[in-house]
Design an enzyme around this catalytic site. Sequence first.
Site, PDB file in Angstrom:
ATOM      1  N   ASP A   1      40.295 -24.303  26.985  1.00 44.34           N
ATOM      2  CA  ASP A   1      40.785 -24.725  28.153  1.00 44.34           C
ATOM      3  C   ASP A   1      40.108 -25.974  28.813  1.00 44.34           C
ATOM      4  OD1 ASP A   1      42.984 -23.083  27.813  1.00 44.34           O
ATOM      5  OD2 ASP A   1      42.207 -21.590  29.282  1.00 44.34           O
TER       6      ASP A   1
ATOM      7  N   ARG B   1      21.419 -19.289  47.725  1.00 41.83           N
ATOM      8  CA  ARG B   1      21.610 -18.970  49.172  1.00 41.83           C
ATOM      9  C   ARG B   1      22.937 -19.086  49.784  1.00 41.83           C
ATOM     10  NH1 ARG B   1      17.402 -23.486  51.198  1.00 41.83           N
ATOM     11  NH2 ARG B   1      16.275 -22.563  49.392  1.00 41.83           N
TER      12      ARG B   1
ATOM     13  N   TYR C   1      38.355 -19.104  37.157  1.00 37.68           N
ATOM     14  CA  TYR C   1      37.394 -18.560  38.115  1.00 37.68           C
ATOM     15  C   TYR C   1      38.042 -17.803  39.076  1.00 37.68           C
ATOM     16  CZ  TYR C   1      32.917 -19.207  40.721  1.00 37.68           C
ATOM     17  OH  TYR C   1      31.895 -18.853  41.365  1.00 37.68           O
TER      18      TYR C   1
END
Length: 293
Positions: A72, A157, A189
Amino acid sequence: MTQFKTVGLVGRLGSDTAVETIKRLIAFLSQTDCAIILESDTAASLPGSGLPEVPREQLGPTCDLVIVVGGDGSLLGAARAVCDHGTPLLGVNRGRLGFLTDISPDEIEDRVADVLQGRYDSEQRFLLAMSVMRDGQKIGGGDALNDVVIHPGKFLRMIEFEVYVDGQFVYSQRSDGLIISTPTGSTAYALSGGGPLMHPSLDAIELVPINPHTLSSRPMIISGSSQVRLLVGMQNTAFPHVTCDGQTHVVTQPGDEILVHKKGARLTLIHPVQHDFYDTCRRKLGWGSHLVD
């Protein structure tokens, strides 16, 4: 006679299996009346082919069809290159999961022959256009078929930002970032981040927080016609990155604005006849099949 006169080929870089599949494609297409053009980086893996080559950004205006051999990720890069020209994409899976590249290598000649003879299904997928604004000036941008992601870059962070949709304040957030996903990207994702799957035909955009600092932060689905505006917090000690499909990125600084909205041009994806999104989900995600066969 085929309806596609000029076929461009793009292969996954560094993959021996992709190169072998492209060689099979070249041998097959050479027996048709199609002209074959190689994407420049792909051509470098096929020395002595004798075929014409063009840079990726020239595939759209040069070809009637582009076939991508890889995963992909390979198709995402090709999609951004050809979208503005309306050139359809066909994917051959030589990657891993392969939601978008849905032809298997062992059926390549039969499936491509069907496509060349007009026996295929096609669908339109929208992309997202992203711009980063600083003091009223655009400093960078990009397009994404899957997602636009704001994240801290290499620094582990939290980052702070505010989210606005169509000019209305939604929330401020401290988190590892935010995924702004299309329906196409909802299987990528965004899915790993806990977002819901969206059918590719939906006109919607998904906002998925990445490890938010509050338990009440949840994924949200908004209209596909919405404009999303992110304001990078002034208290950030990191310089958040904004990536498009994980392949292009812009580094921001406190006070920058990130604007995301639907891109005007759409991508045409070609699939084998009777392509079934739900069947793809069953195969790729290990969903249960019929209780009684």
